[in-house]
Design an enzyme around this catalytic site. Structure first.
Site, PDB file in Angstrom:
ATOM      1  N   HIS A  19       6.009  -4.237 -12.313  1.00 44.08           N
ATOM      2  CA  HIS A  19       7.351  -4.172 -12.913  1.00 44.08           C
ATOM      3  C   HIS A  19       7.797  -5.605 -13.153  1.00 44.08           C
ATOM      4  O   HIS A  19       7.460  -6.509 -12.386  1.00 44.08           O
ATOM      5  CB  HIS A  19       8.311  -3.440 -11.976  1.00 44.08           C
ATOM      6  CG  HIS A  19       9.728  -3.378 -12.443  1.00 44.08           C
ATOM      7  ND1 HIS A  19      10.081  -3.051 -13.732  1.00 44.08           N
ATOM      8  CD2 HIS A  19      10.908  -3.603 -11.784  1.00 44.08           C
ATOM      9  CE1 HIS A  19      11.404  -3.066 -13.850  1.00 44.08           C
ATOM     10  NE2 HIS A  19      11.923  -3.407 -12.683  1.00 44.08           N
ATOM     11  N   GLU A  28      18.331  24.748 -11.499  1.00 38.49           N
ATOM     12  CA  GLU A  28      17.734  25.073 -12.792  1.00 38.49           C
ATOM     13  C   GLU A  28      17.457  23.842 -13.650  1.00 38.49           C
ATOM     14  O   GLU A  28      16.846  23.951 -14.720  1.00 38.49           O
ATOM     15  CB  GLU A  28      18.632  26.058 -13.544  1.00 38.49           C
ATOM     16  CG  GLU A  28      18.705  27.421 -12.855  1.00 38.49           C
ATOM     17  CD  GLU A  28      19.418  28.471 -13.685  1.00 38.49           C
ATOM     18  OE1 GLU A  28      19.572  28.258 -14.911  1.00 38.49           O
ATOM     19  OE2 GLU A  28      19.814  29.498 -13.112  1.00 38.49           O
ATOM     20  N   ARG A  42       2.075  -7.327   5.385  1.00 37.05           N
ATOM     21  CA  ARG A  42       2.688  -8.124   6.439  1.00 37.05           C
ATOM     22  C   ARG A  42       2.169  -7.641   7.794  1.00 37.05           C
ATOM     23  O   ARG A  42       1.766  -6.481   7.945  1.00 37.05           O
ATOM     24  CB  ARG A  42       4.212  -8.001   6.392  1.00 37.05           C
ATOM     25  CG  ARG A  42       4.737  -6.639   6.799  1.00 37.05           C
ATOM     26  CD  ARG A  42       6.255  -6.564   6.732  1.00 37.05           C
ATOM     27  NE  ARG A  42       6.746  -5.326   7.302  1.00 37.05           N
ATOM     28  CZ  ARG A  42       6.747  -4.154   6.698  1.00 37.05           C
ATOM     29  NH1 ARG A  42       6.277  -4.065   5.452  1.00 37.05           N
ATOM     30  NH2 ARG A  42       7.199  -3.071   7.302  1.00 37.05           N
ATOM     31  N   SER A  96       1.635   0.663   6.947  1.00 34.75           N
ATOM     32  CA  SER A  96       0.662   1.080   5.937  1.00 34.75           C
ATOM     33  C   SER A  96      -0.748   0.597   6.246  1.00 34.75           C
ATOM     34  O   SER A  96      -1.710   1.063   5.634  1.00 34.75           O
ATOM     35  CB  SER A  96       1.079   0.556   4.558  1.00 34.75           C
ATOM     36  OG  SER A  96       2.329   1.084   4.171  1.00 34.75           O
ATOM     37  N   TYR A 156       0.849  -1.200   0.000  1.00 39.47           N
ATOM     38  CA  TYR A 156       0.000   0.000   0.000  1.00 39.47           C
ATOM     39  C   TYR A 156       0.881   1.247   0.000  1.00 39.47           C
ATOM     40  O   TYR A 156       0.701   2.164   0.785  1.00 39.47           O
ATOM     41  CB  TYR A 156      -0.946  -0.007   1.209  1.00 39.47           C
ATOM     42  CG  TYR A 156      -2.124   0.938   1.058  1.00 39.47           C
ATOM     43  CD1 TYR A 156      -3.174   0.626   0.200  1.00 39.47           C
ATOM     44  CD2 TYR A 156      -2.176   2.130   1.766  1.00 39.47           C
ATOM     45  CE1 TYR A 156      -4.246   1.477   0.054  1.00 39.47           C
ATOM     46  CE2 TYR A 156      -3.247   3.001   1.627  1.00 39.47           C
ATOM     47  CZ  TYR A 156      -4.280   2.668   0.772  1.00 39.47           C
ATOM     48  OH  TYR A 156      -5.353   3.535   0.627  1.00 39.47           O
ATOM     49  N   GLY A 157       1.854   1.252  -0.920  1.00 39.18           N
ATOM     50  CA  GLY A 157       2.715   2.418  -1.074  1.00 39.18           C
ATOM     51  C   GLY A 157       2.202   3.317  -2.173  1.00 39.18           C
ATOM     52  O   GLY A 157       0.992   3.451  -2.376  1.00 39.18           O
ATOM     53  N   ASP A 172      13.310  -0.121 -18.446  1.00 28.95           N
ATOM     54  CA  ASP A 172      13.099   0.585 -17.184  1.00 28.95           C
ATOM     55  C   ASP A 172      14.399   0.670 -16.382  1.00 28.95           C
ATOM     56  O   ASP A 172      14.775   1.744 -15.899  1.00 28.95           O
ATOM     57  CB  ASP A 172      12.019  -0.128 -16.369  1.00 28.95           C
ATOM     58  CG  ASP A 172      11.655   0.624 -15.103  1.00 28.95           C
ATOM     59  OD1 ASP A 172      10.909   1.618 -15.195  1.00 28.95           O
ATOM     60  OD2 ASP A 172      12.100   0.223 -14.016  1.00 28.95           O
ATOM     61  N   GLN A 208       2.116   3.165  -5.544  1.00 30.77           N
ATOM     62  CA  GLN A 208       1.232   2.551  -6.529  1.00 30.77           C
ATOM     63  C   GLN A 208       0.066   1.818  -5.881  1.00 30.77           C
ATOM     64  O   GLN A 208      -1.055   1.845  -6.390  1.00 30.77           O
ATOM     65  CB  GLN A 208       2.028   1.591  -7.421  1.00 30.77           C
ATOM     66  CG  GLN A 208       2.983   2.260  -8.379  1.00 30.77           C
ATOM     67  CD  GLN A 208       2.280   3.039  -9.476  1.00 30.77           C
ATOM     68  OE1 GLN A 208       1.141   2.768  -9.831  1.00 30.77           O
ATOM     69  NE2 GLN A 208       2.979   4.026 -10.022  1.00 30.77           N
TER      70      GLN A 208
END
Length: 338
Positions: A109, A232, A49, A54, A26-27, A192, A29
């Site tokens: 991923h 910048e 867990r 979370s 539950y981070g 990626d 994503q």
């Protein structure tokens, strides 16, 4: 070859609506996937867990929270969004014993599947749905009636429904509003990792750091160096993000554009390109992944050492002081991805 783009009209939302989905993690994503799925009429639980920090966040958002094993036993679609380096252990201990033939195991991923760190049984659907944006953007765009483009891929398809199911999932989180691109686990994983290492994280970080060192070693004030090589950078990246490299060159001064054309190839030359190809090879043949796993097995000692070295670079101290002067900069930007 032109890529294929799929949209809401190509997706059957009822496929994922007819499934029970467990989101493991539950981070960044995880919170976006779960809330978007729920808003699309999908039954969702969160698998975490025991003792996870979370859990309270998920409960406050109205989700039922189960242990990962309980969630896997309850669901017939499991989206594994835990960190790459913990996924294999989670799969072995909590997910694999609770899978049934025809269940779907999805990933955000492809690393663990492509490099055979996770090997589901042949009767399990294995797919990927990877939004090309951070979780908070995936959620915000969905709420605004829009979406973030997604990649989808299939590794195992024992039922003949894997492509349609991954597309349905992507549509349910808003991806098909913007466009869904079918790809492969290999292509997503390699590109990626290469982007992160050679350009986005490794390459950019080193370029900024060395630029800071060159200016300060030549006697210029650290504050001036910081502004020119790091502060910048956001302006330049935003211009490229919005309209490509040509838009950036159009938007900067003629002096900056001309100097960039002359000096850019002196910094990034044929030797640099050759070394980037070496990095790509290390990713493709699994050299990097072996080192990543070895680091985890050794208690993250290599990562912690590298992290400490980089965090102690003089540019960090200079930047912290200057950002305190900038009211428009978040006090702790890291909270965005926690």
């Amino acid at each position: 070859m032109a890529i294929e783009l799929l949209y809401d009209a190509d997706a059957d939302l009822s496929l994922i609506q007819g499934r029970k989905v467990a989101i493991v993690g539950y981070g960044s994503q995880g919170h976006a996937h779960s809330q978007n799925l729920r808003d699309s009429g999908v039954e969702v639980v969160i698998g975490l867990r025991e003792g996870s920090k979370s859990a309270e966040k998920a409960k406050e958002a109205g989700f039922e929270v189960k242990t990962t094993a309980e969630a896997a036993a309850w669901a017939d679609v499991i989206m594994l969004l835990a960190p790459d380096t913990s996924q294999a252990e989670i799969f072995t201990n909590d997910i694999e014993p609770n899978l049934n033939a025809g269940d779907a195991l999805l990933f955000g991923h492809g690393l663990n599947i492509h490099f055979d760190l996770i090997k589901p049984a042949d009767d399990i659907i294995v797919g990927m749905v990877a939004p090309k944006g951070p979780g908070h953007l995936v959620r915000r765009q969905f709420v605004d009636g829009k979406g973030v483009p997604c990649l989808i891929a299939v590794d195992q398809d024992p039922t003949g429904t894997a492509q349609a199911l991954t597309l349905s999932y992507a549509a349910a989180i808003g991806g098909a509003r913007a466009g869904v691109i079918p790809t492969t686990f290999e292509a997503e994983t390699v590109t990626d990792l290469f982007g992160e290492q050679a350009v986005l994280c490794g390459g950019t970080e080193e370029l900024v750091k060395v630029g800071f060192e060159v200016l300060t070693e030549a006697g210029y004030e650290p504050e001036m160096a910081y502004f020119e090589v790091l502060h910048e950078l956001k302006l330049i990246v935003d211009l490229m993000f919005e309209g490509g490299i040509s838009n950036m060159n159009y938007s900067v001064s003629d002096t900056a554009e001309f100097g960039g054309y002359l000096s850019g190839p002196r910094v990034i030359d044929a030797d640099t390109k050759s070394r980037m190809k070496d990095i790509l090879t290390d990713i493709q043949d699994g050299t990097f992944t072996k080192r990543l796993i070895a680091n985890v097995e050794n208690g993250n000692t290599e990562l912690e050492g590298l992290r400490a070295s980089y965090n102690n670079h003089p540019i960090e101290e200079t930047g912290a002081k200057l950002r305190d002067l900038m009211s428009w900069v978040k006090v702790d930007a890291r909270a965005e991805t926690a």
